[in-house]
Motif scaffolding. Sequence first.
Motif, PDB file in Angstrom:
ATOM      1  N   GLY A 175       0.767  -1.238   0.000  1.00  0.00           N
ATOM      2  CA  GLY A 175       0.000   0.000   0.000  1.00  0.00           C
ATOM      3  C   GLY A 175       0.798   1.287   0.000  1.00  0.00           C
ATOM      4  N   ILE A 176       2.083   1.221  -0.312  1.00  0.00           N
ATOM      5  CA  ILE A 176       2.909   2.435  -0.344  1.00  0.00           C
ATOM      6  C   ILE A 176       2.828   3.032  -1.753  1.00  0.00           C
ATOM      7  N   PRO A 177       2.549   4.338  -1.859  1.00  0.00           N
ATOM      8  CA  PRO A 177       2.420   4.956  -3.189  1.00  0.00           C
ATOM      9  C   PRO A 177       3.758   5.016  -3.934  1.00  0.00           C
ATOM     10  N   GLU A 178       3.692   4.782  -5.221  1.00  0.00           N
ATOM     11  CA  GLU A 178       4.896   4.760  -6.053  1.00  0.00           C
ATOM     12  C   GLU A 178       5.633   6.097  -6.032  1.00  0.00           C
ATOM     13  N   ASN A 179       4.897   7.201  -5.938  1.00  0.00           N
ATOM     14  CA  ASN A 179       5.521   8.521  -6.050  1.00  0.00           C
ATOM     15  C   ASN A 179       6.380   8.908  -4.847  1.00  0.00           C
ATOM     16  N   VAL A 180       6.401   8.127  -3.779  1.00  0.00           N
ATOM     17  CA  VAL A 180       7.267   8.439  -2.640  1.00  0.00           C
ATOM     18  C   VAL A 180       8.543   7.602  -2.661  1.00  0.00           C
ATOM     19  N   MET A 181       8.669   6.727  -3.668  1.00  0.00           N
ATOM     20  CA  MET A 181       9.818   5.816  -3.735  1.00  0.00           C
ATOM     21  C   MET A 181      10.785   6.230  -4.841  1.00  0.00           C
ATOM     22  N   THR A 182      12.065   6.210  -4.511  1.00  0.00           N
ATOM     23  CA  THR A 182      13.142   6.438  -5.462  1.00  0.00           C
ATOM     24  C   THR A 182      14.008   5.194  -5.458  1.00  0.00           C
ATOM     25  N   LEU A 183      14.330   4.695  -6.635  1.00  0.00           N
ATOM     26  CA  LEU A 183      15.132   3.481  -6.747  1.00  0.00           C
ATOM     27  C   LEU A 183      16.588   3.823  -7.003  1.00  0.00           C
ATOM     28  N   ASP A 184      17.467   3.267  -6.166  1.00  0.00           N
ATOM     29  CA  ASP A 184      18.912   3.424  -6.316  1.00  0.00           C
ATOM     30  C   ASP A 184      19.456   2.087  -6.817  1.00  0.00           C
ATOM     31  N   TYR A 185      19.826   2.056  -8.082  1.00  0.00           N
ATOM     32  CA  TYR A 185      20.228   0.816  -8.732  1.00  0.00           C
ATOM     33  C   TYR A 185      21.690   0.439  -8.515  1.00  0.00           C
ATOM     34  N   ALA A 186      22.483   1.291  -7.868  1.00  0.00           N
ATOM     35  CA  ALA A 186      23.913   1.013  -7.706  1.00  0.00           C
ATOM     36  C   ALA A 186      24.309   0.862  -6.245  1.00  0.00           C
ATOM     37  N   GLY A 187      23.394   0.377  -5.431  1.00  0.00           N
ATOM     38  CA  GLY A 187      23.716   0.092  -4.039  1.00  0.00           C
ATOM     39  C   GLY A 187      24.278  -1.314  -3.925  1.00  0.00           C
ATOM     40  N   PHE A 188      25.438  -1.536  -4.510  1.00  0.00           N
ATOM     41  CA  PHE A 188      26.019  -2.873  -4.568  1.00  0.00           C
ATOM     42  C   PHE A 188      26.485  -3.365  -3.199  1.00  0.00           C
ATOM     43  N   ARG A 189      26.892  -2.425  -2.360  1.00  0.00           N
ATOM     44  CA  ARG A 189      27.338  -2.748  -0.996  1.00  0.00           C
ATOM     45  C   ARG A 189      26.747  -1.696  -0.067  1.00  0.00           C
ATOM     46  N   THR A 190      26.753  -1.972   1.205  1.00  0.00           N
ATOM     47  CA  THR A 190      26.243  -1.021   2.195  1.00  0.00           C
ATOM     48  C   THR A 190      26.989   0.304   2.084  1.00  0.00           C
ATOM     49  N   PHE A 191      28.302   0.246   1.922  1.00  0.00           N
ATOM     50  CA  PHE A 191      29.106   1.458   1.773  1.00  0.00           C
ATOM     51  C   PHE A 191      28.576   2.297   0.611  1.00  0.00           C
ATOM     52  N   ASP A 192      28.335   1.659  -0.536  1.00  0.00           N
ATOM     53  CA  ASP A 192      27.820   2.373  -1.705  1.00  0.00           C
ATOM     54  C   ASP A 192      26.463   3.009  -1.417  1.00  0.00           C
ATOM     55  N   ILE A 212      40.752   3.573   5.479  1.00  0.00           N
ATOM     56  CA  ILE A 212      41.980   3.274   4.730  1.00  0.00           C
ATOM     57  C   ILE A 212      41.719   3.090   3.236  1.00  0.00           C
ATOM     58  N   LEU A 213      40.862   2.151   2.871  1.00  0.00           N
ATOM     59  CA  LEU A 213      40.700   1.776   1.463  1.00  0.00           C
ATOM     60  C   LEU A 213      39.962   2.811   0.627  1.00  0.00           C
ATOM     61  N   ARG A 214      38.934   3.435   1.206  1.00  0.00           N
ATOM     62  CA  ARG A 214      38.121   4.441   0.517  1.00  0.00           C
ATOM     63  C   ARG A 214      37.719   3.978  -0.885  1.00  0.00           C
ATOM     64  N   PRO A 215      36.973   2.866  -0.997  1.00  0.00           N
ATOM     65  CA  PRO A 215      36.595   2.373  -2.321  1.00  0.00           C
ATOM     66  C   PRO A 215      35.713   3.388  -3.046  1.00  0.00           C
ATOM     67  N   PRO A 216      35.868   3.484  -4.354  1.00  0.00           N
ATOM     68  CA  PRO A 216      35.043   4.451  -5.089  1.00  0.00           C
ATOM     69  C   PRO A 216      33.602   3.950  -5.236  1.00  0.00           C
ATOM     70  N   ALA A 217      32.680   4.740  -4.771  1.00  0.00           N
ATOM     71  CA  ALA A 217      31.262   4.463  -5.008  1.00  0.00           C
ATOM     72  C   ALA A 217      30.871   5.268  -6.242  1.00  0.00           C
ATOM     73  N   ASP A 218      30.099   4.669  -7.120  1.00  0.00           N
ATOM     74  CA  ASP A 218      29.651   5.387  -8.314  1.00  0.00           C
ATOM     75  C   ASP A 218      28.643   6.451  -7.883  1.00  0.00           C
ATOM     76  N   VAL A 219      29.056   7.698  -7.936  1.00  0.00           N
ATOM     77  CA  VAL A 219      28.166   8.786  -7.541  1.00  0.00           C
ATOM     78  C   VAL A 219      27.787   9.655  -8.743  1.00  0.00           C
ATOM     79  N   THR A 220      27.949   9.090  -9.936  1.00  0.00           N
ATOM     80  CA  THR A 220      27.666   9.869 -11.132  1.00  0.00           C
ATOM     81  C   THR A 220      26.420   9.428 -11.874  1.00  0.00           C
ATOM     82  N   SER A 221      25.914   8.223 -11.576  1.00  0.00           N
ATOM     83  CA  SER A 221      24.788   7.734 -12.362  1.00  0.00           C
ATOM     84  C   SER A 221      23.836   6.925 -11.496  1.00  0.00           C
ATOM     85  N   ASN A 222      22.676   6.656 -12.068  1.00  0.00           N
ATOM     86  CA  ASN A 222      21.689   5.798 -11.415  1.00  0.00           C
ATOM     87  C   ASN A 222      20.867   5.129 -12.503  1.00  0.00           C
TER      88      ASN A 222
END
Length: 186
Positions: A83-100, A170-180
């Motif tokens: 019952g959650i309306p679609e217009n309140v949801m945004t999909l993040d397709y590049a959440g490959f890891r919790t860090f991302d 230390i590692l600071r892996p790059p998260a893709d912050v340019t696209s979705n």
Amino acid sequence: MYCTRQYNYFSIDNLPSNDVALVLGTSRNSENGKENLFFKYRMEATARLFKEGKIKYIILSGNNDSQYYNEPLDMQRALLNLGIPENVMTLDYAGFRTFDSVIRCKEVFNQDDFTIISQNFHNARALYIAHSEGINAISFAAQDVPDGYSVRTLIREYLARPKAVLDVHILRPPADVTSNNEIRKK
């Protein structure tokens, strides 16, 4: 990740309201093809928080590494059924890891204050990452699964916590912050 305990809430009544929630992804089905209780309980918790007015908008962050696997879309479908309306949801397709997922919530979706929704063990790690990155996050612990439900998940989490510390400091892996971009079925 003891230092995050005070920011993780188990009671809806005690949870402060936030405009935005970040729901951390997991697969809809377990390896044996049955319903994944981690997924089910996260979706139920998200729907409850929305209906109780504790959140207004929902970022569904998860793995979409192929046309056959799409955690954000699976989460959206489950929430629509709750019952959650679609217009309140945004999909993040590049959440490959919790860090991302946490970094992208800040960098891609411009959020500095949000409520993370996952199980207690996962929230501790996500909060650690968020607070280390200067994000004012709290979390809500979805119902936990029965003891012994997924020994593999517990082992994975045991290894993921030190990795989170290494990632942040230390590692600071790059998260893709340019696209979705969604990887769609052709």
